[in-house]
Design a protein around this motif. Structure first.
Motif, PDB file in Angstrom:
ATOM      1  N   PRO A  46       0.818  -1.226   0.000  1.00  0.00           N
ATOM      2  CA  PRO A  46       0.000   0.000   0.000  1.00  0.00           C
ATOM      3  C   PRO A  46       0.844   1.265   0.000  1.00  0.00           C
ATOM      4  CG  PRO A  46      -0.782  -1.570   1.640  1.00  0.00           C
ATOM      5  CD  PRO A  46       0.549  -2.071   1.161  1.00  0.00           C
TER       6      PRO A  46
ATOM      7  N   LEU B 208       0.705   3.354  -3.162  1.00  0.00           N
ATOM      8  CA  LEU B 208      -0.548   3.977  -3.606  1.00  0.00           C
ATOM      9  C   LEU B 208      -0.364   5.423  -4.035  1.00  0.00           C
ATOM     10  CD1 LEU B 208      -3.343   2.638  -1.222  1.00  0.00           C
ATOM     11  CD2 LEU B 208      -3.387   2.678  -3.732  1.00  0.00           C
TER      12      LEU B 208
ATOM     13  N   GLU C 273      -1.248   7.048  -7.691  1.00  0.00           N
ATOM     14  CA  GLU C 273      -2.263   8.089  -7.832  1.00  0.00           C
ATOM     15  C   GLU C 273      -1.688   9.349  -8.484  1.00  0.00           C
ATOM     16  OE1 GLU C 273      -3.451   8.327  -3.791  1.00  0.00           O
ATOM     17  OE2 GLU C 273      -4.976   6.742  -3.971  1.00  0.00           O
TER      18      GLU C 273
ATOM     19  N   GLU D 179      -5.691   1.771 -12.471  1.00  0.00           N
ATOM     20  CA  GLU D 179      -6.884   1.781 -11.614  1.00  0.00           C
ATOM     21  C   GLU D 179      -7.121   0.418 -10.979  1.00  0.00           C
ATOM     22  OE1 GLU D 179      -9.980   3.234 -14.139  1.00  0.00           O
ATOM     23  OE2 GLU D 179      -9.567   5.344 -13.653  1.00  0.00           O
TER      24      GLU D 179
ATOM     25  N   ILE E   4      -4.578   0.141  -8.156  1.00  0.00           N
ATOM     26  CA  ILE E   4      -4.984   1.018  -7.045  1.00  0.00           C
ATOM     27  C   ILE E   4      -6.124   0.385  -6.258  1.00  0.00           C
ATOM     28  CG2 ILE E   4      -6.107   3.218  -6.504  1.00  0.00           C
ATOM     29  CD1 ILE E   4      -4.473   4.477  -8.766  1.00  0.00           C
ATOM     30  N   HIS E   5      -7.071  -0.188  -6.968  1.00  0.00           N
ATOM     31  CA  HIS E   5      -8.202  -0.840  -6.297  1.00  0.00           C
ATOM     32  C   HIS E   5      -7.719  -2.019  -5.449  1.00  0.00           C
ATOM     33  CE1 HIS E   5     -12.220  -2.426  -5.620  1.00  0.00           C
ATOM     34  NE2 HIS E   5     -11.797  -3.609  -6.065  1.00  0.00           N
TER      35      HIS E   5
ATOM     36  N   LEU F  59      -4.750  -2.530  -4.131  1.00  0.00           N
ATOM     37  CA  LEU F  59      -3.987  -2.089  -2.965  1.00  0.00           C
ATOM     38  C   LEU F  59      -4.886  -1.423  -1.914  1.00  0.00           C
ATOM     39  CD1 LEU F  59      -0.780  -0.602  -4.649  1.00  0.00           C
ATOM     40  CD2 LEU F  59      -1.102  -2.873  -3.665  1.00  0.00           C
ATOM     41  N   THR F  60      -5.952  -0.795  -2.385  1.00  0.00           N
ATOM     42  CA  THR F  60      -6.858  -0.125  -1.450  1.00  0.00           C
ATOM     43  C   THR F  60      -7.712  -1.133  -0.687  1.00  0.00           C
ATOM     44  OG1 THR F  60      -6.968   1.802  -2.916  1.00  0.00           O
ATOM     45  CG2 THR F  60      -8.683   1.596  -1.242  1.00  0.00           C
ATOM     46  N   VAL F  61      -8.256  -2.123  -1.451  1.00  0.00           N
ATOM     47  CA  VAL F  61      -9.128  -3.128  -0.852  1.00  0.00           C
ATOM     48  C   VAL F  61      -8.312  -4.104  -0.019  1.00  0.00           C
ATOM     49  CG1 VAL F  61     -10.746  -5.013  -1.321  1.00  0.00           C
ATOM     50  CG2 VAL F  61     -10.861  -2.884  -2.634  1.00  0.00           C
TER      51      VAL F  61
END
Length: 287
Positions: free
Chosen positions: A257, A260, A264, A278, A281-282, A284-286
């Motif tokens: 993470p 990130l 971005e 994208e 990013i999704h 790593l975010t989830v």
């Protein structure tokens, strides 16, 4: 009226003599081929029997003992067998076999043959020398620049099998230049060499050649080198699409993470880049 062509006079018996001569030559050639095959089969059978006879000595060498005195041809057969075996084992067994080969001066003859003007001779010598490659990295590095593609490719494979991480920068740079090595062979060699730190990649992760840099960053991700994160993130700002995509793939493999923010900030330059960025990013975010 078309004039008739006069018949060409023939010498009596000439045709028969030529026919007999041709048949004799063909018969002799057939006998030579058969005799050659018989001789090769006999030599191969003799060599196999000799290898079976000396095979038990391998355990003696692995145990650190000195094998009994052998006739010259048996000792030569044992050396070849030890070299083949050393290529298939690891750890202390490989070290014991390699040290015995060095003690027999097995490496010297093959180092000389690796300088032969004939590519086949160089390749055979390199293949035999492979178990001792880690003791002579300069020689393997020189073979990476051989004028024959097959020899260069074999040298890359030997470097990988021998775990020669110190040659990773040279391997990566062989994807470009006048004497290139296919990228797939380079990739496999680096993965098998398994460097444990991005430091062993040298400056290839910032190389001015985009293909070299992209491959270095891609492999750093495949090897899951956590300390390569900064170098991989820096690749997101490259003017090369190949380098940027290699960085995105490696960030996805590392799954940190901490990357990130860099993702971005990345200025994507195509729909494909935007889509892949994208997705990562999704992920790593989830988590």
């Amino acid at each position: 009226m078309i004039p008739s062509i006069p018949a060409i006079p023939t010498i009596p018996g000439l045709a028969m003599a030529l026919l007999l001569t041709t048949a004799t030559v063909c018969g002799l050639l057939a006998l030579i081929v058969v005799a050659e095959r018989i001789i090769r089969t006999a030599l191969a059978h003799r060599e196999e029997k000799r290898r079976d006879r000396v095979r038990p000595h391998i355990l003696t060498i692995v145990d650190g003992d000195t094998p009994a005195t052998l006739p010259r041809r048996d000792r030569a057969a044992l050396s070849r067998l030890v070299a083949d075996t050393a290529s298939q084992v690891r750890g202390e067994d490989r070290e014991a076999l390699t040290q015995w080969l060095i003690g027999q001066q097995f490496h010297r003859a093959h180092l000389r043959r690796m300088k032969s003007p004939f590519a086949l001779t160089r390749a055979r010598a390199l293949d035999r020398f492979a178990p001792m490659a880690e003791h002579a990295p300069r020689s393997i590095e020189r073979m990476l620049g051989d004028r024959d593609l097959r020899v260069r490719s074999l040298a890359a494979q030997v470097a990988g099998r021998s775990g020669m991480a110190a040659l990773v920068p040279e391997l990566l740079r062989r994807t470009e230049g006048t004497r290139v090595i296919p990228a797939r062979i380079i990739s496999m060699a680096v993965l098998r060499a398994a460097p444990s730190s991005i430091a062993e990649f040298g400056d290839t992760v910032t190389d001015s050649n985009h293909r070299v840099r992209a491959l270095a960053l891609d492999l750093a991700g495949q090897l899951n080198l956590v300390d390569a994160r900064r170098a991989i993130e820096a690749g997101l700002d490259s003017p090369s699409a190949d380098v940027r995509m290699a960085s995105v793939r490696s960030i996805q493999r590392l799954g940190s993470p901490l990357s990130l923010a860099a993702l971005e900030r990345m200025e994507t330059q195509s729909p494909e880049e935007l889509f892949h960025t994208e997705v990562v990013i999704h992920e790593l975010t989830v988590g």
